[in-house]
Design a protein around this motif. Structure first.
Motif, short mmCIF file in Angstrom:
data_model
loop_
_atom_site.label_atom_id
_atom_site.label_comp_id
_atom_site.label_asym_id
_atom_site.label_seq_id
_atom_site.Cartn_x
_atom_site.Cartn_y
_atom_site.Cartn_z
N ASP A 184 0.90 -1.11 -0.08
CA ASP A 184 -0.04 0.08 -0.01
C ASP A 184 0.69 1.31 -0.11
OD1 ASP A 184 -1.84 1.89 0.31
OD2 ASP A 184 -2.57 1.31 2.28
N ALA A 185 0.94 1.81 -1.11
CA ALA A 185 1.52 3.15 -1.21
C ALA A 185 0.65 4.27 -1.35
CB ALA A 185 2.44 3.14 -2.44
N SER A 186 -0.40 4.07 -0.81
CA SER A 186 -1.33 5.18 -0.91
C SER A 186 -1.26 6.27 -0.11
CB SER A 186 -2.78 4.47 -0.93
OG SER A 186 -2.87 4.12 0.11
N THR A 187 -0.47 5.97 0.89
CA THR A 187 -0.35 7.09 1.72
C THR A 187 1.16 7.34 2.12
OG1 THR A 187 -0.22 5.16 3.70
CG2 THR A 187 -2.67 6.36 3.31
N VAL A 188 1.87 7.51 0.99
CA VAL A 188 3.25 7.62 0.91
C VAL A 188 3.68 8.97 1.51
CG1 VAL A 188 5.32 7.83 -0.43
CG2 VAL A 188 3.65 6.07 -0.77
N SER A 189 4.57 9.01 2.42
CA SER A 189 5.05 10.56 2.65
C SER A 189 6.05 10.71 1.88
CB SER A 189 5.69 10.26 4.13
OG SER A 189 4.78 9.90 4.97
N LYS A 190 6.14 12.20 1.72
CA LYS A 190 7.03 12.86 0.69
C LYS A 190 8.57 13.02 1.62
CE LYS A 190 4.30 13.91 -2.52
NZ LYS A 190 4.13 13.08 -3.79
N ILE A 191 9.58 12.54 0.91
CA ILE A 191 10.93 12.72 1.44
C ILE A 191 11.21 14.07 2.19
CG2 ILE A 191 13.35 12.25 1.15
CD1 ILE A 191 12.87 9.77 -0.62
N GLY A 192 10.85 14.96 1.42
CA GLY A 192 11.40 16.52 1.56
C GLY A 192 10.56 16.72 3.18
N ALA A 193 9.49 16.05 3.28
CA ALA A 193 8.47 16.68 4.68
C ALA A 193 8.96 15.70 5.72
CB ALA A 193 7.18 16.43 4.35
N LEU A 194 9.72 14.52 5.60
CA LEU A 194 10.03 13.85 6.80
C LEU A 194 10.82 14.54 7.94
CD1 LEU A 194 11.49 10.46 4.95
CD2 LEU A 194 9.21 11.05 5.57
N GLU A 195 10.36 14.34 8.92
CA GLU A 195 10.93 14.73 10.38
C GLU A 195 11.35 13.49 11.18
OE1 GLU A 195 11.35 17.87 11.07
OE2 GLU A 195 10.35 18.92 9.40
N PRO A 196 12.39 13.80 12.01
CA PRO A 196 12.91 12.78 13.01
C PRO A 196 11.46 12.23 13.97
CG PRO A 196 14.55 14.45 12.95
CD PRO A 196 13.43 14.97 12.08
N GLY A 197 11.56 11.03 14.16
CA GLY A 197 10.33 10.65 14.90
C GLY A 197 9.21 10.10 14.23
N MET A 198 8.94 10.36 12.87
CA MET A 198 8.03 9.84 11.91
C MET A 198 8.10 8.38 11.64
SD MET A 198 7.65 12.94 9.30
CE MET A 198 6.39 12.17 8.28
N ASP A 199 7.16 7.74 11.82
CA ASP A 199 6.99 6.17 11.36
C ASP A 199 6.09 6.41 10.04
OD1 ASP A 199 7.38 3.16 12.61
OD2 ASP A 199 5.73 3.39 11.24
N ALA A 202 -7.69 0.39 -7.00
CA ALA A 202 -7.30 1.86 -6.72
C ALA A 202 -7.15 1.97 -5.12
CB ALA A 202 -8.43 2.82 -6.96
N SER A 203 -7.60 1.15 -4.35
CA SER A 203 -7.24 1.01 -2.87
C SER A 203 -7.45 -0.53 -2.49
CB SER A 203 -8.49 1.93 -2.24
OG SER A 203 -9.84 1.08 -2.62
N LEU A 204 -7.18 -0.63 -1.30
CA LEU A 204 -7.20 -2.09 -0.63
C LEU A 204 -8.59 -2.46 -0.61
CD1 LEU A 204 -4.19 -1.78 2.18
CD2 LEU A 204 -4.40 -2.95 -0.05
N ALA A 205 -9.60 -1.50 -0.25
CA ALA A 205 -10.86 -1.89 -0.10
C ALA A 205 -11.36 -2.17 -1.45
CB ALA A 205 -11.78 -0.40 0.26
N GLU A 206 -11.10 -1.73 -2.62
CA GLU A 206 -11.20 -2.32 -3.84
C GLU A 206 -10.78 -3.79 -4.08
OE1 GLU A 206 -11.91 1.14 -7.37
OE2 GLU A 206 -10.37 -0.56 -7.61
N ALA A 207 -9.66 -4.05 -3.62
CA ALA A 207 -9.07 -5.45 -3.95
C ALA A 207 -10.03 -6.38 -2.75
CB ALA A 207 -7.42 -5.29 -3.12
N GLU A 208 -10.37 -5.93 -1.79
CA GLU A 208 -11.25 -6.61 -1.04
C GLU A 208 -12.33 -7.10 -1.35
OE1 GLU A 208 -13.10 -8.88 2.40
OE2 GLU A 208 -10.89 -8.72 1.45
#
Length: 690
Positions: A46-61, A210-216
């Motif tokens: 699931d790459a639908s909630t991918v974080s942008k590398i430029g916005a990463l902050e220490p502590g983020m999971d 388009a989403s995991l819900a569709e796959a389900e």
């Protein structure tokens, strides 16, 4: 080259395949275009909630997607080797670090598109520490880099990666889906009532969600189809068993049922009354009864079955009760004789232990009709046993008999009703899958006054105290079981084995009468040991799970189970049910070897509700490992999930039975008939349907 225009064409003629790749696809069982279309992902990234590398902050999971721009192995002063890779997306760069995993330098290449999950740390600047990663594409492979895609991950094989399978399917999918529109066997009105999509739409959702819900939603459609066709087969089997030959409409005469009811020293539970009503309606109908009675240990199945047998006898018919072992047959015969004391009903026992003279005498009583209720083992369905007027067949411990034996039992009486009973509670979804050709009744209430069994969890270090407790109970005149998971010691598995422990325990308890029983012993020897234990001639019985379904020994008050973590919860429940059958306090002590199993065993110790335990077992271990499931012929499902698809299964059963009620031979539904024959060929032949 031959021309193929449908899904039956060989896979090698698909775009991007050819002879060499076709050989690799064959290793996955993909021989045709249809096989490839139904080769669905076994998981999704699931790459639908991918974080942008430029916005990463220490502590983020978080999850990131980026191309590898550089990589290498960094040695440290302490000798630790760290694999590092710098990945980039459109917003920036970040260093990813895998301490102690230098081997990744051989599997991750420059230019790879990676999906990474992990935590952002601060170490001389931002650094990403992945918990897991997936190579979405190699340098020259195309893939959506940051578009929020759900990436399907396919089963693969050596020489054919999941990425190559994904590319191959993607290149052919539109063409395959167009042809799949003609493959849909589910009637539109059934699809709509079940709330599932057309086949082509479902397959597109599975391959290109388009989403995991569709796959389900795609999975649900294919799961419903599997369940529906199985239930359609069962519905036909049920209809034929009920109507192929006329049944017996048993009237309620009350010449035996009423006086028996009055003689009972207890009140029937609400569950028993409900089930008796269901059975009574079946028996009064001219259609043959084919019903499964499920009930936990001590729920009162025997009483319910006896009411049904008396209904047959008071109508001038005979009843037969079939059980898996001779010792159980003897016990049931004694129990029935005791319950029927004072009533003009004869109970006859038929087992393989009878002498030739006794066999002839018993057979004469059965053939002449003098035997009202016959209790026996599989000897009941042997050649030469002829009933005078058999009206009801009751099968106890159904899970010990296969489908073929059950169907043979049903043939004992030309038009006899059939009631099969199981003391192994199983979830409704599993019951409908294993016994879908039967109507199902459930005794989910225990008679009041039954003493609870005290269940305790103990570590291996507590074994001396446990054995001391066993000795104390024996001194009080009680008996005990000690159960082990193995017969003999194995070099591969370090578990205490019954035979070795029996020798040690015999030396430890020289003053106690000890015996051992296990599945590798001859049947006669097992029966001899169980009879001695039941007669009070043995103080401690060392056993394997062979005593899961055993005789009633009210004086046995202690069940010790070694290596309890090796047993399923339903298996433990069956073992615990061997005690608690008398008026004294009873105990079940689980000795476990690993902390990892403690939470699961706590679930078991917290309840004596066999159905709740079976549901937990299904949730924790899956259907294939549940007690009796494999032996009983559990169908293999690719899409259906018995832990979560009960609603789909219930809808499928209702739709299937409605169709068969209107069209028993599926004359107006040739597609459905063909689907049953194709999908469930062996079962269709067994049930003589399709």
């Amino acid at each position: 080259m031959p021309t193929y225009t449908d899904l039956d064409r060989p896979a090698q003629f698909l775009k991007g395949v050819g002879p060499k790749r076709a050989d690799l696809l064959a290793k996955l069982g993909l021989m045709t275009a249809r096989d490839v279309l139904f080769h669905v992902p076994h998981r999704y990234e699931d790459a639908s909630t991918v974080s942008k590398i430029g916005a990463l902050e220490p502590g983020m999971d978080c999850t990131i997607v980026g191309r590898v721009v550089s990589k290498g192995v960094l040695p440290t002063r302490r000798g630790l080797r760290i694999f590092q890779a710098v990945v980039r997306d459109s917003t920036g760069l970040i260093e990813c670090s895998w301490p102690g995993q230098p081997f990744l330098d051989r599997t991750i290449a420059r230019g790879d598109l990676l999906l990474l999950r992990g935590t952002v740390r601060f170490y001389h600047g931002r650094q990403f520490q992945p918990r897991e990663y997936t190579v979405l594409a190699r340098e020259k492979e195309e893939a959506a880099e940051e578009s929020g895609t759900i990436f399907p991950v396919y089963p693969a094989t050596e020489g054919l990666t999941h990425r190559q399978v994904r590319t191959l399917i993607a290149e052919n999918l539109d063409d395959l889906l167009r042809q799949a529109k003609d493959e849909d066997r589910l009637p539109r009105e059934i699809r709509e009532r079940a709330g599932v999509a057309p086949l082509a739409q479902a397959l597109e959702w599975l391959h290109r969600p388009a989403s995991l819900a569709e796959a389900e939603q795609g999975r649900r459609r294919l799961a419903f189809e599997e369940l529906f066709f199985l239930q359609l087969l069962y519905a036909q089997a049920h209809h034929r068993a009920s109507t192929e030959r006329p049944g017996i409409a048993f009237a309620r005469r009350d010449t035996l049922v009423k006086p028996f009811h009055k003689s009972l020293p207890f009140t029937l539970t609400t569950a028993q009354k409900r089930v008796l009503k269901e059975i009574g309606e079946d028996m009064s109908s001219p259609r043959r009864m084919n019903r499964l009675l499920q009930g936990d240990v001590g729920s009162g199945k025997t009483i319910v079955a006896l009411f049904a047998m008396l209904r047959a006898v008071e109508n001038g018919h005979q009843a037969a009760l079939m059980v898996p072992t001779e010792i159980l047959a003897e016990q049931h015969a004694r129990t029935l004789q005791k319950l029927l004391d004072g009533l003009p009903v004869g109970v006859t026992l038929l087992t393989g232990r009878l002498s030739t003279k006794q066999w002839k005498e018993v057979n004469y009583r059965i053939a002449s009709g003098d035997a009202d209720i016959v209790v026996g083992t599989h000897a009941l369905i042997q050649e030469g046993v002829q009933f005078h007027r058999l009206g009801l067949v009751v099968v106890d411990e159904q899970h010990r008999f296969g489908v073929k034996q059950r169907l043979a039992i049903q043939e004992m009486g030309q038009n006899a009703d059939t009631l099969v009973m199981s003391a192994t509670p199983i979830p409704r979804s599993l019951a409908l899958t294993l016994y879908g050709d039967l109507d199902i009744s459930v005794l989910d209430e225990r008679p009041p006054g039954r003493r609870p069994i005290k269940t305790a969890l103990r570590s291996e270090s507590s074994q001396p105290k446990v054995l001391k407790f066993v000795r104390e109970e024996v001194r009080k005149g009680r008996q005990a079981y000690i159960v082990y998971p193995l017969v003999e010691e194995s070099e591969k598995v370090e578990l205490k084995a019954a035979t070795a422990e029996f020798e040690q325990l015999s030396a430890l308890f020289p003053d106690l009468r000890m015996a051992i029983i296990h599945g590798q012993m001859p049947g006669e020897e097992k029966d001899r040991v169980m009879r001695a234990f039941a007669a009070g001639e043995v103080d401690v019985l060392v056993s394997t799970t062979v005593i899961e379904v055993g005789i009633d020994v009210p004086n046995a008050t202690v069940m010790v189970i070694e290596h309890a973590e090796r047993f399923g919860l339903s298996q433990l429940h069956q073992l615990r049910g061997r005690v608690g059958r008398g008026s004294e306090d009873s105990f079940c002590i689980l000795i476990f070897g690993g902390q990892g199993s403690l939470e699961r065993l706590k679930v078991f110790a917290a309840t004596e509700d066999g159905f709740a335990i079976a549901e937990a077992d299904l949730r924790l271990r899956g259907a294939g490992d549940l007690f009796g499931a494999r032996q009983s012929g559990l169908p293999a499902f690719r899409f259906a999930n018995l832990e979560s698809d009960l609603n789909l299964l219930s809808i499928a059963r209702g739709e299937a039975r409605a169709i068969v009620e209107r069209d028993p031979e599926l004359a107006n539904h040739p597609d459905l008939r063909e689907a049953i024959a194709t999908r469930y060929e062996e079962r269709a032949r067994l049930f003589r349907v399709g």
